[in-house]
Structure formats: C-alpha cells, structure tokens
Design a protein around this motif. Structure first.
Motif, PDB file in Angstrom:
ATOM      1  N   GLY A  52       0.820  -1.204   0.000  1.00  0.00           N
ATOM      2  CA  GLY A  52       0.000   0.000   0.000  1.00  0.00           C
ATOM      3  C   GLY A  52       0.853   1.252   0.000  1.00  0.00           C
ATOM      4  O   GLY A  52       0.536   2.230  -0.667  1.00  0.00           O
ATOM      5  N   GLN A  53       1.962   1.238   0.733  1.00  0.00           N
ATOM      6  CA  GLN A  53       2.858   2.388   0.745  1.00  0.00           C
ATOM      7  C   GLN A  53       3.566   2.533  -0.591  1.00  0.00           C
ATOM      8  O   GLN A  53       3.802   3.639  -1.059  1.00  0.00           O
ATOM      9  CB  GLN A  53       3.875   2.251   1.868  1.00  0.00           C
ATOM     10  N   ALA A  54       3.898   1.409  -1.226  1.00  0.00           N
ATOM     11  CA  ALA A  54       4.562   1.464  -2.526  1.00  0.00           C
ATOM     12  C   ALA A  54       3.634   2.074  -3.563  1.00  0.00           C
ATOM     13  O   ALA A  54       4.049   2.887  -4.392  1.00  0.00           O
ATOM     14  CB  ALA A  54       5.001   0.065  -2.958  1.00  0.00           C
ATOM     15  N   VAL A  55       2.375   1.731  -3.522  1.00  0.00           N
ATOM     16  CA  VAL A  55       1.400   2.289  -4.462  1.00  0.00           C
ATOM     17  C   VAL A  55       1.213   3.773  -4.180  1.00  0.00           C
ATOM     18  O   VAL A  55       1.153   4.588  -5.095  1.00  0.00           O
ATOM     19  CB  VAL A  55       0.052   1.528  -4.360  1.00  0.00           C
ATOM     20  N   ALA A  56       1.138   4.141  -2.909  1.00  0.00           N
ATOM     21  CA  ALA A  56       0.950   5.545  -2.544  1.00  0.00           C
ATOM     22  C   ALA A  56       2.155   6.385  -2.952  1.00  0.00           C
ATOM     23  O   ALA A  56       2.012   7.552  -3.307  1.00  0.00           O
ATOM     24  CB  ALA A  56       0.704   5.663  -1.049  1.00  0.00           C
ATOM     25  N   ASP A  57       3.347   5.814  -2.925  1.00  0.00           N
ATOM     26  CA  ASP A  57       4.554   6.539  -3.304  1.00  0.00           C
ATOM     27  C   ASP A  57       4.780   6.544  -4.816  1.00  0.00           C
ATOM     28  O   ASP A  57       5.705   7.178  -5.300  1.00  0.00           O
ATOM     29  CB  ASP A  57       5.785   5.928  -2.634  1.00  0.00           C
ATOM     30  N   GLY A  58       3.971   5.818  -5.562  1.00  0.00           N
ATOM     31  CA  GLY A  58       4.118   5.776  -7.009  1.00  0.00           C
ATOM     32  C   GLY A  58       5.169   4.811  -7.487  1.00  0.00           C
ATOM     33  O   GLY A  58       5.624   4.896  -8.620  1.00  0.00           O
ATOM     34  N   ARG A  59       5.580   3.889  -6.649  1.00  0.00           N
ATOM     35  CA  ARG A  59       6.613   2.933  -7.030  1.00  0.00           C
ATOM     36  C   ARG A  59       6.034   1.631  -7.553  1.00  0.00           C
ATOM     37  O   ARG A  59       6.769   0.703  -7.828  1.00  0.00           O
ATOM     38  CB  ARG A  59       7.506   2.621  -5.834  1.00  0.00           C
TER      39      ARG A  59
END
Length: 72
Positions: A52-59
């Motif tokens: 979820g953090q990776a998606v939020a960071d655009g990675r």
C-alpha cells in the motif's frame, strides 16, 4: 457495566473449558498452530501495508512492465 469485564477467574474458567474440550494432549498442538497462524497473519498484514505504501509513493510497477506468464 463492563468495567471489570475480564477478571482472573474468567481466565481460569476459559482455560478449564479449553482443557475439557481439547484435552491436555491436543492443547500444545493447538497453541502451536495458533501461533503459526498469528505469525502468518502478521507477515501478510505487513506485506499488504508495504504494498500500500509502494502504491501511494508511485513505485508500483505497471501491468505492461511485468513479463507475461505465457509468452507467445
């Protein structure tokens, strides 16, 4: 009303019910299985949080950037 919801004698009753239901031989196996399930649940929750953090960071990788399973 629920100030003293869980007192020591409640825990004792729960333990006695567990012993009666599962027997003393199955309790260690049941506890081991419960511990293993909790570890799996915790690791999966941690992985979902990281995703979820990776998606939020655009990675997050795009679907077309990943190799296909069955190339033709």
């Amino acid at each position: 009303m629920l100030r003293n919801a869980l007192e020591p004698w409640h825990i004792l009753v729960v333990v006695l019910v567990m012993v009666v239901l599962f027997g003393s031989r199955k309790l260690p196996d049941t506890a081991r299985a419960l511990g293993k399930s909790m570890r799996i649940l915790k690791s999966e929750a941690k992985a979902m949080k990281a995703d979820g953090q990776a998606v939020a960071d655009g990675r997050a990788a795009k679907a077309d950037d990943q190799p296909a399973d069955n190339p033709r």
